[in-house]
Design a protein around this motif. Structure first.
Motif, PDB file in Angstrom:
ATOM      1  N   LEU A 108       2.376   9.093  -0.771  1.00 10.15           N
ATOM      2  CA  LEU A 108       2.423   9.006  -2.229  1.00 10.15           C
ATOM      3  C   LEU A 108       1.914   7.683  -2.786  1.00 10.15           C
ATOM      4  O   LEU A 108       1.932   7.491  -4.011  1.00 10.15           O
ATOM      5  N   THR A 109       1.473   6.752  -1.937  1.00 11.57           N
ATOM      6  CA  THR A 109       1.040   5.437  -2.424  1.00 11.57           C
ATOM      7  C   THR A 109      -0.423   5.170  -2.090  1.00 11.57           C
ATOM      8  O   THR A 109      -0.826   4.027  -1.878  1.00 11.57           O
ATOM      9  N   GLY A 110      -1.222   6.219  -2.049  1.00  9.71           N
ATOM     10  CA  GLY A 110      -2.628   6.077  -1.711  1.00  9.71           C
ATOM     11  C   GLY A 110      -3.395   5.188  -2.662  1.00  9.71           C
ATOM     12  O   GLY A 110      -4.238   4.381  -2.245  1.00  9.71           O
ATOM     13  N   ASN A 111      -3.120   5.277  -3.967  1.00  8.27           N
ATOM     14  CA  ASN A 111      -3.837   4.447  -4.938  1.00  8.27           C
ATOM     15  C   ASN A 111      -3.533   2.968  -4.733  1.00  8.27           C
ATOM     16  O   ASN A 111      -4.430   2.109  -4.849  1.00  8.27           O
ATOM     17  N   ALA A 112      -2.278   2.659  -4.430  1.00 11.68           N
ATOM     18  CA  ALA A 112      -1.886   1.265  -4.242  1.00 11.68           C
ATOM     19  C   ALA A 112      -2.555   0.653  -3.020  1.00 11.68           C
ATOM     20  O   ALA A 112      -3.020  -0.496  -3.055  1.00 11.68           O
ATOM     21  N   ILE A 113      -2.629   1.407  -1.920  1.00  7.49           N
ATOM     22  CA  ILE A 113      -3.249   0.827  -0.725  1.00  7.49           C
ATOM     23  C   ILE A 113      -4.770   0.776  -0.866  1.00  7.49           C
ATOM     24  O   ILE A 113      -5.415  -0.103  -0.298  1.00  7.49           O
ATOM     25  N   ARG A 114      -5.326   1.699  -1.622  1.00 13.33           N
ATOM     26  CA  ARG A 114      -6.774   1.642  -1.861  1.00 13.33           C
ATOM     27  C   ARG A 114      -7.131   0.366  -2.619  1.00 13.33           C
ATOM     28  O   ARG A 114      -8.112  -0.327  -2.280  1.00 13.33           O
ATOM     29  N   ALA A 115      -6.340   0.016  -3.628  1.00 14.17           N
ATOM     30  CA  ALA A 115      -6.588  -1.205  -4.393  1.00 14.17           C
ATOM     31  C   ALA A 115      -6.387  -2.444  -3.527  1.00 14.17           C
ATOM     32  O   ALA A 115      -7.159  -3.413  -3.605  1.00 14.17           O
ATOM     33  N   ALA A 116      -5.362  -2.432  -2.673  1.00  9.65           N
ATOM     34  CA  ALA A 116      -5.107  -3.588  -1.801  1.00  9.65           C
ATOM     35  C   ALA A 116      -6.223  -3.761  -0.777  1.00  9.65           C
ATOM     36  O   ALA A 116      -6.614  -4.887  -0.463  1.00  9.65           O
ATOM     37  N   ALA A 117      -6.738  -2.657  -0.242  1.00  8.82           N
ATOM     38  CA  ALA A 117      -7.824  -2.735   0.732  1.00  8.82           C
ATOM     39  C   ALA A 117      -9.065  -3.373   0.123  1.00  8.82           C
ATOM     40  O   ALA A 117      -9.789  -4.127   0.787  1.00  8.82           O
ATOM     41  N   LEU A 118      -9.313  -3.097  -1.142  1.00 12.82           N
ATOM     42  CA  LEU A 118     -10.471  -3.685  -1.816  1.00 12.82           C
ATOM     43  C   LEU A 118     -10.285  -5.184  -2.047  1.00 12.82           C
ATOM     44  O   LEU A 118     -11.271  -5.943  -2.071  1.00 12.82           O
ATOM     45  N   ARG A 119      -9.045  -5.629  -2.203  1.00 13.12           N
ATOM     46  CA  ARG A 119      -8.779  -7.053  -2.443  1.00 13.12           C
ATOM     47  C   ARG A 119      -8.843  -7.886  -1.174  1.00 13.12           C
ATOM     48  O   ARG A 119      -9.131  -9.088  -1.230  1.00 13.12           O
ATOM     49  N   HIS A 120      -8.534  -7.277  -0.033  1.00 17.15           N
ATOM     50  CA  HIS A 120      -8.457  -8.044   1.206  1.00 17.15           C
ATOM     51  C   HIS A 120      -9.864  -8.354   1.729  1.00 17.15           C
ATOM     52  O   HIS A 120     -10.696  -7.450   1.852  1.00 17.15           O
ATOM     53  N   PRO A 121     -10.146  -9.616   2.100  1.00 11.73           N
ATOM     54  CA  PRO A 121     -11.499  -9.981   2.538  1.00 11.73           C
ATOM     55  C   PRO A 121     -11.814  -9.611   3.983  1.00 11.73           C
ATOM     56  O   PRO A 121     -12.965  -9.734   4.410  1.00 11.73           O
ATOM     57  N   GLY A 122     -10.812  -9.165   4.750  1.00  7.63           N
ATOM     58  CA  GLY A 122     -11.022  -8.883   6.171  1.00  7.63           C
ATOM     59  C   GLY A 122     -10.819  -7.423   6.513  1.00  7.63           C
ATOM     60  O   GLY A 122     -10.753  -6.544   5.642  1.00  7.63           O
ATOM     61  N   PRO A 123     -10.682  -7.108   7.801  1.00  8.77           N
ATOM     62  CA  PRO A 123     -10.502  -5.725   8.250  1.00  8.77           C
ATOM     63  C   PRO A 123      -9.136  -5.170   7.856  1.00  8.77           C
ATOM     64  O   PRO A 123      -8.167  -5.912   7.679  1.00  8.77           O
ATOM     65  N   VAL A 124      -9.077  -3.841   7.749  1.00  8.87           N
ATOM     66  CA  VAL A 124      -7.863  -3.142   7.301  1.00  8.87           C
ATOM     67  C   VAL A 124      -7.602  -1.955   8.214  1.00  8.87           C
ATOM     68  O   VAL A 124      -8.543  -1.310   8.701  1.00  8.87           O
ATOM     69  N   ILE A 125      -6.327  -1.683   8.467  1.00  4.78           N
ATOM     70  CA  ILE A 125      -5.882  -0.446   9.110  1.00  4.78           C
ATOM     71  C   ILE A 125      -4.823   0.184   8.216  1.00  4.78           C
ATOM     72  O   ILE A 125      -3.964  -0.525   7.678  1.00  4.78           O
ATOM     73  N   THR A 126      -4.882   1.498   8.065  1.00  4.16           N
ATOM     74  CA  THR A 126      -3.867   2.203   7.285  1.00  4.16           C
ATOM     75  C   THR A 126      -2.867   2.880   8.212  1.00  4.16           C
ATOM     76  O   THR A 126      -3.246   3.642   9.103  1.00  4.16           O
ATOM     77  N   GLU A 250       2.626  12.909 -10.670  1.00  5.34           N
ATOM     78  CA  GLU A 250       3.047  14.264 -11.021  1.00  5.34           C
ATOM     79  C   GLU A 250       2.441  15.291 -10.079  1.00  5.34           C
ATOM     80  O   GLU A 250       3.095  16.260  -9.691  1.00  5.34           O
ATOM     81  N   GLN A 251       1.185  15.064  -9.695  1.00  3.45           N
ATOM     82  CA  GLN A 251       0.484  15.956  -8.780  1.00  3.45           C
ATOM     83  C   GLN A 251      -0.126  15.118  -7.652  1.00  3.45           C
ATOM     84  O   GLN A 251      -1.216  14.570  -7.805  1.00  3.45           O
ATOM     85  N   PRO A 252       0.553  14.995  -6.525  1.00  3.30           N
ATOM     86  CA  PRO A 252       0.017  14.200  -5.410  1.00  3.30           C
ATOM     87  C   PRO A 252      -1.309  14.764  -4.919  1.00  3.30           C
ATOM     88  O   PRO A 252      -1.556  15.976  -4.966  1.00  3.30           O
ATOM     89  N   THR A 253      -2.175  13.876  -4.447  1.00  2.44           N
ATOM     90  CA  THR A 253      -3.462  14.317  -3.892  1.00  2.44           C
ATOM     91  C   THR A 253      -3.303  14.859  -2.474  1.00  2.44           C
ATOM     92  O   THR A 253      -4.200  15.538  -1.980  1.00  2.44           O
TER      93      THR A 253
END
Length: 326
Positions: A108-126, A250-253
């Motif tokens: 349910l927090t896909g939007n939040a992690i998408r925004a954080a991934a864009l802010r981080h200058p290095g590699p990311v794992i979800t 209201e409607q999860p992706t």
């Protein structure tokens, strides 16, 4: 009668369990998508296939088992906080040499992690161990734990934007399935010790998924399960959103793992448990490792993960709502 050639399956003999086959698991096995022995094994596999980072940035609100593969690789760990809405608060000193671990909480927090991934200058794992139906973010490795969403004793999925080199050994799940079998025949209380032993065994080094778990994976109608989860979520959200301190979509992706409720009703957790509603604590170790005034501590103490999975229908959701509101 002539002997069968080597490696030829014997005809006849004892029957195996006759399971349906749906072939609609959300993640298709490929050079970039590996089926492994557990979610931890999937993270281990990703770390083996990525450049070694300077540090790994890990949220405080997370199960401690996720630290096992990171420590196995002898990587320094830096913990970071989240907001009351489960959005990551990245360390101010994060650098291109740091690997950022983001968690999609309950799908349910896909939007939040998408925004954080864009802010981080290095590699990311979800970490998508509680977000099986969430698609990987473009270009970002992720890992899943299907046993949290269906009748499996183990298993994990590693997904990456690059080919994955897999562990040599294959897992064996026979003993781990005892918990599921005892739960089916004798109830969940009788199965608890076997389930605990199965959970403890998942700390083993990464292996490829066992043939048994691979077969069980295909016997679950994942599409139908997703539809039921989304239907149940809609029923709960329509009734509980006004009292929920978490601002949920209201409607999860993607079909969620549960309906996370934070409402502050005194004694509600105990009342629901007494009424026969299983409410795991996410996560006891967070409470022990943080002070009472920290966000993660409050989240761990107050979050109620209401069940909404494919075993339940509209009548079950309405009963759950009555238990909370009446």
């Amino acid at each position: 009668m002539p002997d069968f050639p080597p490696n030829t399956t014997m005809m006849g003999g004892a029957f195996e369990p006759e399971l349906p086959t749906y072939h609609n698991f959300p993640h298709t096995e490929s050079p970039n998508c590996a089926l492994l022995s557990s979610g931890r094994a999937a993270l281990d596999c990703l770390l083996c296939n990525m450049p070694r980072p300077r540090r790994v940035l890990v949220p405080r609100f997370i199960c401690d088992t996720i630290l096992e593969p990171i420590r196995r690789h002898q990587l320094p760990i830096v913990r970071y906080h989240c907001t009351e809405q489960l959005a990551p608060l990245l360390p101010a000193d994060s650098s291109p040499h740091d690997l950022l671990l983001l968690v999609n909480y309950f799908g349910l927090t896909g939007n939040a992690i998408r925004a954080a991934a864009l802010r981080h200058p290095g590699p990311v794992i979800t970490d998508a161990t509680t977000a099986l139906y969430a698609a990987p973010l473009p270009g970002i490795p992720c890992f899943y734990s299907p046993r949290k969403f269906g009748g499996l004793a183990d298993g994990g999925v590693a997904h990456a934007p690059f080919p994955l080199q897999l562990p040599q050994e294959q897992d064996c799940s026979t003993e781990r399935t005892l918990g599921m079998l005892y739960s089916l025949e004798c109830g969940s209380d009788a199965a608890s010790e076997y389930i605990r032993q199965a959970e403890d065994s998942l700390s083993a080094p990464a292996r490829r998924m066992s043939p048994l778990s691979h077969r069980l994976l295909q016997s679950i109608d994942w599409q139908k399960a997703a539809q039921r989860r989304l239907q149940n979520y809609a029923i709960l959200h329509a009734a509980l959103a006004p009292i929920n301190r978490l601002q949920l979509p209201e409607q999860p992706t993607a079909a969620p793992m549960c309906y996370p409720l934070i409402c502050g009703i005194p004694g509600l957790r105990d009342e629901l448990i007494d009424a026969g509603v299983a409410l795991p604590l996410y996560w006891p170790e967070v409470i022990a490792a943080t002070s009472a005034d920290e966000t993660e501590n409050r989240l761990a103490r107050s979050l109620l993960p209401l069940p909404l999975d494919q075993r339940y229908g509209t009548a079950d959701m309405q009963r759950l709502i009555r238990l909370i509101l009446e």
